[in-house]
Design a protein around this motif. Sequence first.
Motif, PDB file in Angstrom:
ATOM      1  N   ASP A 568       0.873  -1.185   0.000  1.00  0.00           N
ATOM      2  CA  ASP A 568       0.000   0.000   0.000  1.00  0.00           C
ATOM      3  C   ASP A 568       0.905   1.228   0.000  1.00  0.00           C
ATOM      4  O   ASP A 568       1.660   1.456   0.952  1.00  0.00           O
ATOM      5  CB  ASP A 568      -0.863  -0.068   1.270  1.00  0.00           C
ATOM      6  CG  ASP A 568      -1.878   1.055   1.379  1.00  0.00           C
ATOM      7  OD1 ASP A 568      -1.802   2.019   0.609  1.00  0.00           O
ATOM      8  OD2 ASP A 568      -2.745   0.971   2.286  1.00  0.00           O
ATOM      9  N   VAL A 569       0.841   2.046  -1.049  1.00  0.00           N
ATOM     10  CA  VAL A 569       1.872   3.059  -1.297  1.00  0.00           C
ATOM     11  C   VAL A 569       1.297   4.469  -1.349  1.00  0.00           C
ATOM     12  O   VAL A 569       0.307   4.721  -2.042  1.00  0.00           O
ATOM     13  CB  VAL A 569       2.597   2.747  -2.635  1.00  0.00           C
ATOM     14  CG1 VAL A 569       3.444   3.911  -3.089  1.00  0.00           C
ATOM     15  CG2 VAL A 569       3.450   1.489  -2.486  1.00  0.00           C
ATOM     16  N   GLN A 570       1.941   5.378  -0.605  1.00  0.00           N
ATOM     17  CA  GLN A 570       1.655   6.816  -0.746  1.00  0.00           C
ATOM     18  C   GLN A 570       2.987   7.543  -0.896  1.00  0.00           C
ATOM     19  O   GLN A 570       3.736   7.709   0.065  1.00  0.00           O
ATOM     20  CB  GLN A 570       0.878   7.367   0.449  1.00  0.00           C
ATOM     21  CG  GLN A 570       0.366   8.794   0.187  1.00  0.00           C
ATOM     22  CD  GLN A 570      -0.516   9.327   1.294  1.00  0.00           C
ATOM     23  OE1 GLN A 570      -0.359   8.970   2.453  1.00  0.00           O
ATOM     24  NE2 GLN A 570      -1.452  10.198   0.944  1.00  0.00           N
ATOM     25  N   PRO A 601      -9.023 -13.148  10.837  1.00  0.00           N
ATOM     26  CA  PRO A 601      -8.226 -13.105   9.602  1.00  0.00           C
ATOM     27  C   PRO A 601      -8.141 -11.668   9.077  1.00  0.00           C
ATOM     28  O   PRO A 601      -9.121 -10.922   9.111  1.00  0.00           O
ATOM     29  CB  PRO A 601      -9.012 -13.991   8.631  1.00  0.00           C
ATOM     30  CG  PRO A 601      -9.873 -14.844   9.508  1.00  0.00           C
ATOM     31  CD  PRO A 601     -10.210 -14.002  10.706  1.00  0.00           C
ATOM     32  N   ILE A 602      -6.980 -11.293   8.622  1.00  0.00           N
ATOM     33  CA  ILE A 602      -6.788  -9.940   8.108  1.00  0.00           C
ATOM     34  C   ILE A 602      -5.846  -9.988   6.922  1.00  0.00           C
ATOM     35  O   ILE A 602      -4.919 -10.802   6.877  1.00  0.00           O
ATOM     36  CB  ILE A 602      -6.231  -9.003   9.213  1.00  0.00           C
ATOM     37  CG1 ILE A 602      -6.220  -7.546   8.736  1.00  0.00           C
ATOM     38  CG2 ILE A 602      -4.832  -9.431   9.664  1.00  0.00           C
ATOM     39  CD1 ILE A 602      -5.928  -6.542   9.826  1.00  0.00           C
ATOM     40  N   VAL A 603      -6.099  -9.152   5.934  1.00  0.00           N
ATOM     41  CA  VAL A 603      -5.209  -9.064   4.782  1.00  0.00           C
ATOM     42  C   VAL A 603      -3.925  -8.379   5.234  1.00  0.00           C
ATOM     43  O   VAL A 603      -3.950  -7.239   5.692  1.00  0.00           O
ATOM     44  CB  VAL A 603      -5.863  -8.263   3.637  1.00  0.00           C
ATOM     45  CG1 VAL A 603      -4.846  -8.006   2.522  1.00  0.00           C
ATOM     46  CG2 VAL A 603      -7.083  -8.992   3.094  1.00  0.00           C
ATOM     47  N   PRO A 604      -2.780  -9.064   5.148  1.00  0.00           N
ATOM     48  CA  PRO A 604      -1.529  -8.425   5.580  1.00  0.00           C
ATOM     49  C   PRO A 604      -1.167  -7.253   4.665  1.00  0.00           C
ATOM     50  O   PRO A 604      -1.362  -7.337   3.445  1.00  0.00           O
ATOM     51  CB  PRO A 604      -0.501  -9.553   5.492  1.00  0.00           C
ATOM     52  CG  PRO A 604      -1.072 -10.532   4.535  1.00  0.00           C
ATOM     53  CD  PRO A 604      -2.566 -10.435   4.656  1.00  0.00           C
ATOM     54  N   ARG A 605      -0.668  -6.192   5.272  1.00  0.00           N
ATOM     55  CA  ARG A 605      -0.297  -5.014   4.487  1.00  0.00           C
ATOM     56  C   ARG A 605       1.088  -4.517   4.855  1.00  0.00           C
ATOM     57  O   ARG A 605       1.483  -4.551   6.014  1.00  0.00           O
ATOM     58  CB  ARG A 605      -1.282  -3.869   4.721  1.00  0.00           C
ATOM     59  CG  ARG A 605      -2.624  -4.072   4.061  1.00  0.00           C
ATOM     60  CD  ARG A 605      -3.229  -2.756   3.660  1.00  0.00           C
ATOM     61  NE  ARG A 605      -4.658  -2.892   3.381  1.00  0.00           N
ATOM     62  CZ  ARG A 605      -5.395  -1.940   2.836  1.00  0.00           C
ATOM     63  NH1 ARG A 605      -4.851  -0.774   2.544  1.00  0.00           N
ATOM     64  NH2 ARG A 605      -6.674  -2.140   2.609  1.00  0.00           N
ATOM     65  N   VAL A 606       1.768  -4.024   3.831  1.00  0.00           N
ATOM     66  CA  VAL A 606       2.991  -3.240   4.023  1.00  0.00           C
ATOM     67  C   VAL A 606       2.658  -1.841   3.512  1.00  0.00           C
ATOM     68  O   VAL A 606       2.381  -1.664   2.317  1.00  0.00           O
ATOM     69  CB  VAL A 606       4.182  -3.825   3.240  1.00  0.00           C
ATOM     70  CG1 VAL A 606       5.409  -2.934   3.418  1.00  0.00           C
ATOM     71  CG2 VAL A 606       4.470  -5.250   3.686  1.00  0.00           C
ATOM     72  N   ILE A 607       2.637  -0.887   4.417  1.00  0.00           N
ATOM     73  CA  ILE A 607       2.272   0.481   4.035  1.00  0.00           C
ATOM     74  C   ILE A 607       3.548   1.289   3.887  1.00  0.00           C
ATOM     75  O   ILE A 607       4.362   1.389   4.813  1.00  0.00           O
ATOM     76  CB  ILE A 607       1.310   1.094   5.057  1.00  0.00           C
ATOM     77  CG1 ILE A 607       0.033   0.233   5.116  1.00  0.00           C
ATOM     78  CG2 ILE A 607       0.977   2.533   4.695  1.00  0.00           C
ATOM     79  CD1 ILE A 607      -1.014   0.689   6.087  1.00  0.00           C
ATOM     80  N   ILE A 608       3.728   1.848   2.696  1.00  0.00           N
ATOM     81  CA  ILE A 608       4.995   2.455   2.298  1.00  0.00           C
ATOM     82  C   ILE A 608       4.784   3.937   2.013  1.00  0.00           C
ATOM     83  O   ILE A 608       3.946   4.309   1.185  1.00  0.00           O
ATOM     84  CB  ILE A 608       5.549   1.752   1.041  1.00  0.00           C
ATOM     85  CG1 ILE A 608       5.776   0.261   1.328  1.00  0.00           C
ATOM     86  CG2 ILE A 608       6.837   2.423   0.564  1.00  0.00           C
ATOM     87  CD1 ILE A 608       5.929  -0.582   0.077  1.00  0.00           C
ATOM     88  N   PHE A 609       5.545   4.760   2.719  1.00  0.00           N
ATOM     89  CA  PHE A 609       5.524   6.206   2.485  1.00  0.00           C
ATOM     90  C   PHE A 609       6.847   6.645   1.855  1.00  0.00           C
ATOM     91  O   PHE A 609       7.910   6.092   2.137  1.00  0.00           O
ATOM     92  CB  PHE A 609       5.365   6.976   3.800  1.00  0.00           C
ATOM     93  CG  PHE A 609       4.028   6.843   4.462  1.00  0.00           C
ATOM     94  CD1 PHE A 609       2.988   7.711   4.165  1.00  0.00           C
ATOM     95  CD2 PHE A 609       3.805   5.843   5.402  1.00  0.00           C
ATOM     96  CE1 PHE A 609       1.761   7.596   4.792  1.00  0.00           C
ATOM     97  CE2 PHE A 609       2.579   5.714   6.035  1.00  0.00           C
ATOM     98  CZ  PHE A 609       1.551   6.599   5.726  1.00  0.00           C
ATOM     99  N   GLY A 610       6.762   7.658   1.021  1.00  0.00           N
ATOM    100  CA  GLY A 610       7.934   8.368   0.542  1.00  0.00           C
ATOM    101  C   GLY A 610       7.535   9.812   0.378  1.00  0.00           C
ATOM    102  O   GLY A 610       6.583  10.121  -0.341  1.00  0.00           O
ATOM    103  N   ALA A 611       8.237  10.726   1.065  1.00  0.00           N
ATOM    104  CA  ALA A 611       7.863  12.139   1.009  1.00  0.00           C
ATOM    105  C   ALA A 611       8.903  12.984   1.721  1.00  0.00           C
ATOM    106  O   ALA A 611       9.522  12.540   2.689  1.00  0.00           O
ATOM    107  CB  ALA A 611       6.497  12.374   1.661  1.00  0.00           C
ATOM    108  N   LYS A 645       2.966  -3.815   8.496  1.00  0.00           N
ATOM    109  CA  LYS A 645       4.262  -3.154   8.582  1.00  0.00           C
ATOM    110  C   LYS A 645       4.118  -1.747   8.005  1.00  0.00           C
ATOM    111  O   LYS A 645       3.379  -1.531   7.041  1.00  0.00           O
ATOM    112  CB  LYS A 645       5.330  -3.913   7.784  1.00  0.00           C
ATOM    113  CG  LYS A 645       5.634  -5.317   8.293  1.00  0.00           C
ATOM    114  CD  LYS A 645       6.363  -5.316   9.617  1.00  0.00           C
ATOM    115  CE  LYS A 645       6.726  -6.732  10.050  1.00  0.00           C
ATOM    116  NZ  LYS A 645       7.351  -6.761  11.390  1.00  0.00           N
ATOM    117  N   VAL A 646       4.839  -0.808   8.612  1.00  0.00           N
ATOM    118  CA  VAL A 646       4.800   0.583   8.156  1.00  0.00           C
ATOM    119  C   VAL A 646       6.229   1.049   7.941  1.00  0.00           C
ATOM    120  O   VAL A 646       7.046   1.009   8.870  1.00  0.00           O
ATOM    121  CB  VAL A 646       4.103   1.493   9.188  1.00  0.00           C
ATOM    122  CG1 VAL A 646       4.079   2.944   8.682  1.00  0.00           C
ATOM    123  CG2 VAL A 646       2.690   0.998   9.473  1.00  0.00           C
ATOM    124  N   VAL A 647       6.553   1.469   6.727  1.00  0.00           N
ATOM    125  CA  VAL A 647       7.901   1.939   6.436  1.00  0.00           C
ATOM    126  C   VAL A 647       7.852   3.292   5.741  1.00  0.00           C
ATOM    127  O   VAL A 647       7.009   3.525   4.870  1.00  0.00           O
ATOM    128  CB  VAL A 647       8.697   0.930   5.573  1.00  0.00           C
ATOM    129  CG1 VAL A 647       8.978  -0.332   6.354  1.00  0.00           C
ATOM    130  CG2 VAL A 647       7.996   0.604   4.280  1.00  0.00           C
TER     131      VAL A 647
END
Length: 839
Positions: A568-570, A601-611, A645-647
């Motif tokens: 998941d990207v912003q 049950p949950i859809v696993p997410r990696v949330i990615i920021f760049g800014a 995960k949040v990066v």
Amino acid sequence: MPTPAKAKKAASKAAKKKTKGFNFDIGYDAESLKTSILNHLRFSLARDVKGATTRDWWLATCYAVKDRILDRYMKTQAKHNNENTRRVYYLSLEYLMGRLMENNLVSAGVYDVTREALEELGQDFDDIINEEVDMGLGNGGLGRLAACFLDSLATLEYPAIGYGIHYEFGLFRQEFVNGHQVEHPDNWLQKGTPWQINRPEYQVEVPIYGHVEYHFNSKGDWYPLWVNTQSIIGMPWDIPIVGYGANTVNFLRLWESRASNEFDLEAFNRGGYTEAVRDKAVSETISKVLYPNDKSESGKELRLVQQYFFVACSLHDIIRRYKNLNEGWGDFPSKVAVQLNDTHPAIAVPELMRILVDEEEMDWDDAWAICRNVFGYTNHTLLPEALEKWSVPLFQKVLPRHLQIIFEINRRFLEDEVEAHWPGDNSKKSALSIIEEGHPKMVRMAYLAVVASNSINGVAALHTELLKKNLFHDFDELYPGRFNNKTNGITPRRFLKVCNPALSELIAEKVGEDWPTNLDKLTGLAKFADDKAFQKRFMQIKRDNKVRLAATIEVLCGVTVNPDALFDVQIKRLHEYKRQHLLLLHILARYREILHNPDKPIVPRVIIFGAKAAPGYDLAKNIILAINKIGKTINEDPRVGDKLKVVFLPNYRVSLAEQIVPAADLSEQISTAGKEASGTGNMKLSLNGALTIGTLDGANVEIKEEVGDENIFIFGMTVDEVEKLRSSGYNPWDFYNENPELKAIVDWMASDTFTPGEPFALEPVRRSLLDGGDPFFVLADYAAYAEAQKKVDECFLDQERWARMAILNSAHMGKFSSDRTIHEYARDIWKLESLPVEK
């Protein structure tokens, strides 16, 4: 004595005799490239093969490729000059070019043979590619768009030159220290770049400061004279712009500021060593850094001087080029089109008037007619606070003659045009005046650009309509038909063929090799959307890209992520209206759900920021701190594991985007409706098979029209609904109090849970949402956003459905090629013809 013509002929004959037997043809095969690389390694860099570093090999390879590019460049410029063609001159304070080597290899058609040559020389091609640093010439969407436009102009073989500033330091290099953004100098030129060419023979002397005196001319009439000015030298550096699959090579000319008197020997000899180089230091400050902080008066002054400096140099260069081939000024509008990329170059209007009226002694009306036939203006913002204004006292100090010209433009505009359209209506004159009354008075640069241009365009259909309806409503009524739309686009060469080679090969296999210059051919992918074998290949490419990005995340952030999770990207500039803090609230809600229902049950997410946040934008920097602190807590919580995960990838830039874009599953385009002019990240991500979650804002509206309602996740208020809520008296506390989940996560965010020992560290974000009135309606849109995110989860669980939607997104992105955008500019605004260059 021989005549000059005979002497010239004799000299040419002698030169040919001297070079007889030499072969100037440049080979494009692997053997020729190997020879060129080895020659440059030895003769340009003075390195032998055994002692050469990776950087040496990179430089030698760039020089070898540049040789071939410059051969095409010289043919291109000769063609343009011989034809005395009409050119477009693109003026922009930013060009976010990224790295050039790989893009140039692809565009010049030598990618495969260069890889082959380096491998035969025992070198790792990928290591050499990664030796290059991003050019520090831009910040965000404005600069990246300008770079895409230069690519398309060359690819479509339109005669064009870009102009900007040769910044020594880019915006800044971003680092996170304990979650805080820390800015370091982006010294991208520290080791030089092989792509630029210095052109000292075209340097320009630019006057600033001083004052205006009036004198009598030979006819006994008063005339103004700008005197006691200081001088700055503009030194040009050229960067070749290679057309993909074409022989055209245009160029970007960047101006470096230098002192007109670099060294005071007298001061040095009497021991004043610092004084001796003071002028040099002050003058070089002008091109020192992209976007100096303008919170202070000195910062504002530097910004204004920067803008005038590059515009004055560029206009001088344009006029020099015109005069070399033409007599008089009659043909100037037929040979020259100047596009103002936002308001930063708007000072070009009074500068051209000054040249024509003061230096060329042209009648005012004739000079004004030339200006209006030459200039076009692109608006990039709907935020009134982002429209540049300069105080009259500052203008008077820096550019006194230009201020006089602006006042005269304004007087004639109000008396001749506004009065004629709205007789006796002083309120209209006040509303439309280029000079805004107040203490102090301000010069409205956007109004100056509108009044002086033959075309004013927005950059998305919605944006243009809002310009006409709100920001420039009266101007649209005064100048019917002058406002037009040119929806932004992106170059598919860099943002698909270069950055996603595996997907590019799959596309070529299905729709043909020529898709990079015919992006509408992607529609041919739609028939494979339900093909299980094609889906599998498409999604495997996506997963491979996610594996590569996961490795980068581990290196840059120290976080291990699962490539099978939803990425998941912003990625965009950090600003409240882009609403990174809305995604942050969603992160907190997911985290809370995991803790409250660990077995669900949950859809696993990696949330990615760049800014990056502007150095003086305190709230934006606090949002970065909040994302980093909350992300760290989540990533280290054993109860969460791989579910979330949040990066936040540091120092977001083009080369990093080229890794993120191909790996993204979900594209966050969640700005408040009516605030984003267009966006281009939304196009890049969708082109590479990411699904969009977004508001009906900017180009999201047109993406939705292309991909279909069922292949995009639209949520939130429309522009009209936002305005209705605003006018009725929006109270964010109502949404906060009525939604228990929202109330809980907002309070949780601002507690010391995520900042132990610093209980109020994240309070500014909470305060902006509640006490600050939530100016961008984050809380009002939260419930709809949360509901849309549930639909995202449902779709991702059905991988066949997700694959189908992803394929259809890629298939329907043809409209968003910058080639289409440039064709429209050339046809409707610049009246520009393509001029192919023979091989």
